[in-house]
Design an enzyme around this catalytic site. Structure first.
Site, mmCIF file in Angstrom:
data_model
loop_
_atom_site.group_PDB
_atom_site.id
_atom_site.type_symbol
_atom_site.label_atom_id
_atom_site.label_comp_id
_atom_site.label_asym_id
_atom_site.label_seq_id
_atom_site.Cartn_x
_atom_site.Cartn_y
_atom_site.Cartn_z
ATOM 1 C CB THR A 42 -3.063 -5.969 -5.363
ATOM 2 O OG1 THR A 42 -1.803 -6.038 -6.028
ATOM 3 C CG2 THR A 42 -3.166 -7.071 -4.327
ATOM 4 C CB THR A 43 -7.011 -2.751 -4.400
ATOM 5 O OG1 THR A 43 -5.831 -2.516 -3.621
ATOM 6 C CG2 THR A 43 -8.234 -2.314 -3.639
ATOM 7 C CE1 TYR A 129 1.769 -3.397 -7.227
ATOM 8 C CE2 TYR A 129 -0.034 -4.377 -8.442
ATOM 9 C CZ TYR A 129 0.533 -3.982 -7.241
ATOM 10 O OH TYR A 129 -0.156 -4.174 -6.069
ATOM 11 C CG ASN A 130 9.082 -4.756 -7.657
ATOM 12 O OD1 ASN A 130 9.110 -5.928 -8.025
ATOM 13 N ND2 ASN A 130 9.903 -4.271 -6.737
ATOM 14 C CE1 TYR A 131 2.614 -6.554 -1.889
ATOM 15 C CE2 TYR A 131 0.609 -6.440 -3.183
ATOM 16 C CZ TYR A 131 1.243 -6.545 -1.964
ATOM 17 O OH TYR A 131 0.487 -6.645 -0.817
ATOM 18 C CE LYS A 154 0.453 -0.697 -7.581
ATOM 19 N NZ LYS A 154 -0.843 -1.104 -8.095
ATOM 20 C CG ASP A 155 9.003 -0.612 -4.929
ATOM 21 O OD1 ASP A 155 9.446 -1.595 -5.542
ATOM 22 O OD2 ASP A 155 9.262 -0.375 -3.728
ATOM 23 C CB THR A 156 3.547 -2.752 -3.322
ATOM 24 O OG1 THR A 156 2.715 -1.924 -4.136
ATOM 25 C CG2 THR A 156 2.841 -2.993 -1.992
HETATM 26 C C1 FW2 Z 1 -2.936 -2.200 -5.829
HETATM 27 C C2 FW2 Z 1 -2.001 -1.292 -5.171
HETATM 28 C C3 FW2 Z 1 -1.930 -1.217 -3.732
HETATM 29 C C4 FW2 Z 1 -1.289 -2.453 -3.232
HETATM 30 C C5 FW2 Z 1 -1.310 -2.448 -1.763
HETATM 31 C C6 FW2 Z 1 -0.819 -3.734 -1.252
HETATM 32 O O1 FW2 Z 1 -2.754 -2.478 -7.019
HETATM 33 O O2 FW2 Z 1 -3.891 -2.632 -5.195
HETATM 34 O O3 FW2 Z 1 -0.004 -2.599 -3.746
HETATM 35 O O4 FW2 Z 1 -2.611 -2.222 -1.312
HETATM 36 O O5 FW2 Z 1 -1.211 -3.939 0.057
HETATM 37 O O6 FW2 Z 1 -1.276 -0.608 -5.814
#
Ligand code: FW2
Length: 287
Positions: A42-43, A129-131, A154-156
């Site tokens: 995401t970043t 990657y769970n967000y 990776k759980d956000t």
């Molecule tokens: C990404 C992360 C961090 C995010 C987090 C969301 O891929 O950037 O999930 O900054 O605010 O793992």
């Protein structure tokens, strides 16, 4: 616990990926002691990168380190599978993907097939990657288990119960927390590590929390976590995806270019810098 940094992707003012700046940034993070680099997250504005750009990012970072998780997710499975296959020449930690996003009411069985297709194509272990806030779809622990081929998650989410229930249902998987606000609680609860955007500009604070947790000094670790939370609040006020670029320059001293619109560079940078000033001193004292 592992310290994983989802790196910003540097762009030129014309909107091209600046691979040289990316390499410099990753070199710096590795020297600082970061364990793994998470690319195209995401970043890193993963959803804004073409498959060719995602691969170019991997190629250039691989010159610096192979401790890399390569995020390949997208809305065209054929591109996703091709990218995963193209990573075969790189001896990396793994491949990751968010579930298909945007499409409303995705069926669980489609998400399941997406990940199984990715696993079948990937020469490396696959991480979910769970967000849910970003993708609109929460991969439940039961679904993650049913997918059956994941190496880690990776759980956000903002709720520690979420990664903890993943770990309970899938004890053999690596479970990482993606929320900067949960760095300390995740490490203190024995999860496998953090994937922290803040690591781009304050990796020292993550290392510090880990050391304090390892030494059982939780009160002191809470103080560091509070500074982390203040930095995150500040970055959110200016739009984290853009503020990250300014914060790297201000706190680490090197240039990582600018984001790519529709994430526009921070307009009032002077005000951000002046609000950062008192925090900067606290960060320094904690290094
Ligand atoms: C990404 C992360 C961090 C995010 C987090 C969301 O891929 O950037 O999930 O900054 O605010 O793992």
């Amino acid at each position: 616990p592992d310290i994983i940094v989802p790196t910003v992707t540097p762009f030129t003012p014309e909107g091209k990926v600046d691979l040289e700046k990316l390499k410099e940034h990753v070199t710096h993070l590795v020297r600082k002691g970061v364990d793994v680099i998470f690319l195209n997250g995401t970043t890193g504005m993963g959803p804004a990168l073409s498959p060719e750009e995602k691969l170019a990012v991997l190629k250039s970072v691989y010159d610096v380190t192979n401790r890399v998780i390569f995020q390949v997710g997208g809305l065209n499975l054929y591109d996703v599978v091709k990218l995963a296959r193209e990573s075969k020449d790189f001896d990396i930690v793994g491949v990751a993907s968010y579930p298909p996003y945007y499409f409303p009411r995705m069926r669980e069985d489609w998400v399941l097939r997406y990940f199984r297709d990715l696993c079948a194509a990937s020469p490396h272990p696959v991480y979910l990657y769970n967000y849910p806030l970003a993708t609109g779809f929460d991969v439940s622990p039961a679904l993650a288990k049913e997918i059956g081929c994941l190496k880690g998650v990776k759980d956000t989410t903002q709720d520690l119960a979420h990664p903890l229930s993943l770990k309970r249902v899938l004890p053999d998987l690596k479970v990482y927390t993606g929320a900067d606000t949960l760095v300390l609680p995740s490490m203190a609860s024995g999860l496998d590590g953090v994937v922290s955007a803040l690591g781009n500009y304050a990796p020292e604070l993550l290392l510090r929390v880990r050391n304090l947790v390892n030494d059982g000094k939780l009160r002191e670790a809470v103080e560091v976590q509070q500074v982390i939370a203040e930095l995150i609040d500040l970055s959110r006020k200016y739009g984290s995806l853009a503020a990250n670029y300014v914060l790297v320059r201000e706190l680490q001293g090197h240039d990582v270019g600018v984001p790519r619109p529709p994430v526009y560079p921070v307009v009032d940078e002077a005000r951000l810098r002046s609000e950062l000033e008192p925090l900067k001193r606290r960060v320094e004292s904690l290094k």
